[in-house]
Write a protein that holds these residues in place. Sequence first.
Motif, PDB file in Angstrom:
ATOM      1  N   TRP B 100      46.155  30.126  42.235  1.00 45.28           N
ATOM      2  CA  TRP B 100      45.427  28.855  42.224  1.00 45.28           C
ATOM      3  C   TRP B 100      44.441  28.892  41.073  1.00 45.28           C
ATOM      4  CZ3 TRP B 100      41.473  27.085  46.504  1.00 45.28           C
ATOM      5  CH2 TRP B 100      41.132  25.739  46.279  1.00 45.28           C
ATOM      6  N   LEU B 101      44.703  28.057  40.093  1.00 41.09           N
ATOM      7  CA  LEU B 101      43.802  28.006  38.940  1.00 41.09           C
ATOM      8  C   LEU B 101      42.758  26.946  39.222  1.00 41.09           C
ATOM      9  CD1 LEU B 101      46.455  28.026  36.079  1.00 41.09           C
ATOM     10  CD2 LEU B 101      45.546  29.934  37.401  1.00 41.09           C
ATOM     11  N   GLN B 102      41.535  27.366  39.433  1.00 36.58           N
ATOM     12  CA  GLN B 102      40.507  26.394  39.771  1.00 36.58           C
ATOM     13  C   GLN B 102      39.220  26.725  39.036  1.00 36.58           C
ATOM     14  OE1 GLN B 102      38.778  26.693  43.595  1.00 36.58           O
ATOM     15  NE2 GLN B 102      39.041  28.897  43.710  1.00 36.58           N
ATOM     16  N   ALA B 103      38.259  25.840  39.192  1.00 34.97           N
ATOM     17  CA  ALA B 103      37.008  25.991  38.459  1.00 34.97           C
ATOM     18  C   ALA B 103      36.289  27.270  38.857  1.00 34.97           C
ATOM     19  CB  ALA B 103      36.113  24.781  38.736  1.00 34.97           C
ATOM     20  N   HIS B 104      35.524  27.774  37.939  1.00 32.17           N
ATOM     21  CA  HIS B 104      34.527  28.839  38.130  1.00 32.17           C
ATOM     22  C   HIS B 104      35.040  30.252  38.256  1.00 32.17           C
ATOM     23  CE1 HIS B 104      31.613  25.744  38.253  1.00 32.17           C
ATOM     24  NE2 HIS B 104      32.030  25.247  39.403  1.00 32.17           N
ATOM     25  N   ARG B 105      36.140  30.476  38.961  1.00 31.41           N
ATOM     26  CA  ARG B 105      36.443  31.897  39.065  1.00 31.41           C
ATOM     27  C   ARG B 105      37.924  32.177  39.238  1.00 31.41           C
ATOM     28  NH1 ARG B 105      33.863  34.757  43.874  1.00 31.41           N
ATOM     29  NH2 ARG B 105      34.962  36.323  42.703  1.00 31.41           N
ATOM     30  N   GLN B 106      38.211  33.359  38.771  1.00 31.74           N
ATOM     31  CA  GLN B 106      39.574  33.820  38.923  1.00 31.74           C
ATOM     32  C   GLN B 106      39.811  34.128  40.400  1.00 31.74           C
ATOM     33  OE1 GLN B 106      40.483  37.002  36.297  1.00 31.74           O
ATOM     34  NE2 GLN B 106      42.586  37.206  37.025  1.00 31.74           N
ATOM     35  N   LEU B 387      41.934  27.817  29.648  1.00 28.49           N
ATOM     36  CA  LEU B 387      42.320  26.692  28.796  1.00 28.49           C
ATOM     37  C   LEU B 387      41.933  25.378  29.464  1.00 28.49           C
ATOM     38  CD1 LEU B 387      44.331  25.892  26.288  1.00 28.49           C
ATOM     39  CD2 LEU B 387      45.910  25.408  28.143  1.00 28.49           C
ATOM     40  N   MET B 388      42.255  25.300  30.754  1.00 28.48           N
ATOM     41  CA  MET B 388      41.939  24.104  31.514  1.00 28.48           C
ATOM     42  C   MET B 388      40.432  23.875  31.560  1.00 28.48           C
ATOM     43  SD  MET B 388      43.114  23.409  35.442  1.00 28.48           S
ATOM     44  CE  MET B 388      41.913  24.377  36.303  1.00 28.48           C
ATOM     45  N   GLN B 389      39.693  24.933  31.877  1.00 28.16           N
ATOM     46  CA  GLN B 389      38.237  24.821  31.971  1.00 28.16           C
ATOM     47  C   GLN B 389      37.625  24.407  30.645  1.00 28.16           C
ATOM     48  OE1 GLN B 389      36.516  26.739  35.399  1.00 28.16           O
ATOM     49  NE2 GLN B 389      36.536  28.481  34.005  1.00 28.16           N
ATOM     50  N   ASN B 390      38.113  25.053  29.570  1.00 26.20           N
ATOM     51  CA  ASN B 390      37.523  24.778  28.266  1.00 26.20           C
ATOM     52  C   ASN B 390      37.775  23.342  27.831  1.00 26.20           C
ATOM     53  OD1 ASN B 390      36.747  27.389  28.348  1.00 26.20           O
ATOM     54  ND2 ASN B 390      38.270  28.136  26.859  1.00 26.20           N
ATOM     55  N   LEU B 391      38.986  22.883  28.094  1.00 28.85           N
ATOM     56  CA  LEU B 391      39.293  21.504  27.731  1.00 28.85           C
ATOM     57  C   LEU B 391      38.402  20.536  28.503  1.00 28.85           C
ATOM     58  CD1 LEU B 391      43.171  21.380  27.405  1.00 28.85           C
ATOM     59  CD2 LEU B 391      41.492  20.654  25.701  1.00 28.85           C
ATOM     60  N   ILE B 392      38.216  20.842  29.782  1.00 29.35           N
ATOM     61  CA  ILE B 392      37.424  19.948  30.616  1.00 29.35           C
ATOM     62  C   ILE B 392      35.959  19.950  30.192  1.00 29.35           C
ATOM     63  CG2 ILE B 392      36.468  19.719  32.945  1.00 29.35           C
ATOM     64  CD1 ILE B 392      39.286  20.375  33.980  1.00 29.35           C
ATOM     65  N   SER B 393      35.422  21.154  29.944  1.00 26.49           N
ATOM     66  CA  SER B 393      33.998  21.146  29.591  1.00 26.49           C
ATOM     67  C   SER B 393      33.762  20.555  28.207  1.00 26.49           C
ATOM     68  CB  SER B 393      33.366  22.532  29.742  1.00 26.49           C
ATOM     69  OG  SER B 393      34.250  23.526  29.333  1.00 26.49           O
ATOM     70  N   SER B 394      34.704  20.757  27.260  1.00 22.96           N
ATOM     71  CA  SER B 394      34.454  20.097  25.970  1.00 22.96           C
ATOM     72  C   SER B 394      34.558  18.580  26.104  1.00 22.96           C
ATOM     73  CB  SER B 394      35.389  20.564  24.849  1.00 22.96           C
ATOM     74  OG  SER B 394      36.247  21.541  25.264  1.00 22.96           O
TER      75      SER B 394
END
Lengths: 234, 463
Positions: B100-106, B387-394
């Motif tokens: 499960w790829l989700q925000a904040h943590r592996q 990748l997902m997190q970085n795209l979202i935060s940018s």
Amino acid sequence: MLKANDVTKNFNSHIALNNVSLSVTEGQIYCLLGANGAGKTTLINHFLGFLKPTSGEVLVNGKNVMNYPLETKRDIAYIPENVMLYGVLTGLENLEYFSALATGRKKPKDLLMKLLTDVGLRPEDAVRRVSTYSKGMRQKVGIAIAMAKNAKALLLDEPTSGLDPKAANEFSLLLKKAAENGVAVFTTTHDLFHAKETGSRIGIMRSGSMLAEFSSDDVSHTDMETIYLKNMRD
Amino acid sequence: MTWLIVSREIREFYRDGRFLFGAGLIVVLFVTAFLVGFEQRKNVFSEREVAQQLDYDDWVNQPERHPHDAAHQGMHVFKPIPPLSFVDPGITNYVGSTQWLQAHRQTEVKFRPAQDATGLQRFGSLTPAWIIQMLGPLLIIVLGFNSFSGEREQGTLRQLISLGVPSWKLLVGKALALFLGALLLLAPLLMLAFWIAFGDVQAGDRYDVLIRLGLLVLGYLVYLGIYIFMVLTVSVLTPASRISLVVLLAVWIAGTILAPRVLVDVARMVYPTPNQVEFNAQLNQELRKEYTKAWKEHFGVEDRWGTDVPLSRWGEALQVDDQAGYNAIDRHFGALWNRYDDQQRLQEFFGFVFPMLSVRSYSMAITATDFSHHRDFAVSAEQHRRLMQNLISSELVEHADGQGEHHFDYKVSKAFWSRIPPFEYAAPSVLFALQRSLNSFAIMCATLLFSFVFALLSSRKLV
Ligand SMILES: Nc1ncnc2c1ncn2[C@@H]1O[C@H](COP(=O)(O)OP(=O)(O)OP(=O)(O)O)[C@@H](O)[C@H]1O
Ligand SMILES: [Mg+2]
């Protein structure tokens, strides 16, 4: 061809062979007589390299058995008191296998069959599994194996034990024929009469020592009986 | 001459019924294992493809919403099943196949320490690999325990020796006969695997699968070869077949049942790993430290997500926070995984004494079902999460932070969702597997050589 020089063999404290010397030349049939436990089998085992002499040396065709274990074995064929074969194979298959291993090549089936019938095994028995054989039948296969090897020397440990008189007689003829062809034959036996009939030289052994050696032509039947009984009596 | 010996041995195996019985049993087990494994694999295989597609569809079809909410919903990625996993599932069934790829943590679901890379292999299930590893040696023992001792008892050994057959030829002939028996054991594996390799796998993977199959067979032959010479040595040295059988069964039990279990515990004692609670506690502590440091450096505040950082910098804060976490995560998981590797290596090393330990890890590496393959997947999934997190935060920094107090009113258009690509994982090639299996293979080869030389030496004096 076969030579034992002052061979002594001790099993722990027991002296099984005591300074035994003998020699068997090409064309000779040497019969070794002796009671149970005299050391006959022990001596044969030395020629096969199964035992290492405590002192003295054993030679086959001039080569020390201990130094040339494979070469010396190539020159001899051996028939033990009890020929041991593979029970799940037939007599013919056993002969095929052992003779091929001995000579390095497979012999044709009909030739092998002839060898078996020559020693008195019936063809229908030859294709039965050895596990169903009698002792004499196994002995016959053993003889065929030895004959198939065409060796320069034959080592026979009571080879006719278990053979019926007819087969024993035929076997004596086989031995004589082999000797005529220059094979050196060394055989042990308890059978005085047989020794005199087939042997050209006779040795008498007791408790590991060679007591007497003579040519069978030099002594009459009665002489031999006397010698034998004298030496066997304690 | 040698082939004569081989053919007689085989004739004997065959005639006394041992071979038919043993091999028949194994073939039946094999076929069962294959059918079960293959059926399972087929089901899971199609399920996973569908599930991953559905999950991505869900992602792409999200309504317009704040992207960080979407990140909390996350994405599920599915570990592809290696084509040869039905031969040796390795740790597949013990580690999760979904991440499960989700925000904040592996996520650490798949690293539940009860399922660490080595402890998992405690118990076998009916798989082809298990059959070869466990029952292969047993078959060789049953066929070979009396190969010398039996001939000695029967008296035929003297007959052979008196004919001038060199003992090494006898040894080699008997070994070859047992080897052919072993090959016969591997034949169903080869045939079925071949069939699957050509029936089921995409054309591009075919060579990869074939090479793996070849390596697998090679490895198992080396493994069984070790047992062949071990069996022959014992048969030479023991005075009676009965004793030989007892000794060999003891060796078998020690090598295939006891050693693998005991050494798992030994490895854990030498290289202890934290349990899940401990691991999480340590990770969280480390994360907190990193977060605090990062927030202090960037925003000069003590409180993470406190009111001191205005909403106009919320996207930026997310970026800083994520970046700060990555290092700690990498370090912690890396250390844990390296520990698993250490445990694994220690066990492999004992393959010198108990060949099953090395063949097990060899087999898992070649079938791509060992821990290193799992790790590769986990790392790749984590990269996708980042990748997902970085795209979202940018996206947030660019568009939402500018809205100041109204940061959370920002909604991305639906087009944004598909800017995050579907997760596509390229499983490592056979080269990766080779590299991973080199160690265990070298150990097996050394053991084979050793057992051969030992058999040769002990057979010098046969009578
Ligand atoms: N491996 C051995 N260990 C100890 N003693 C042995 C061994 N082999 C033979 N002997 C002893 O050596 C002596 C000679 O035995 P051997 O078998 O040579 O006799 P033999 O003349 O062949 O007798 P038989 O006519 O019964 O065949 C016997 O006393 C026997 O007990
Ligand atoms: Mg005797």
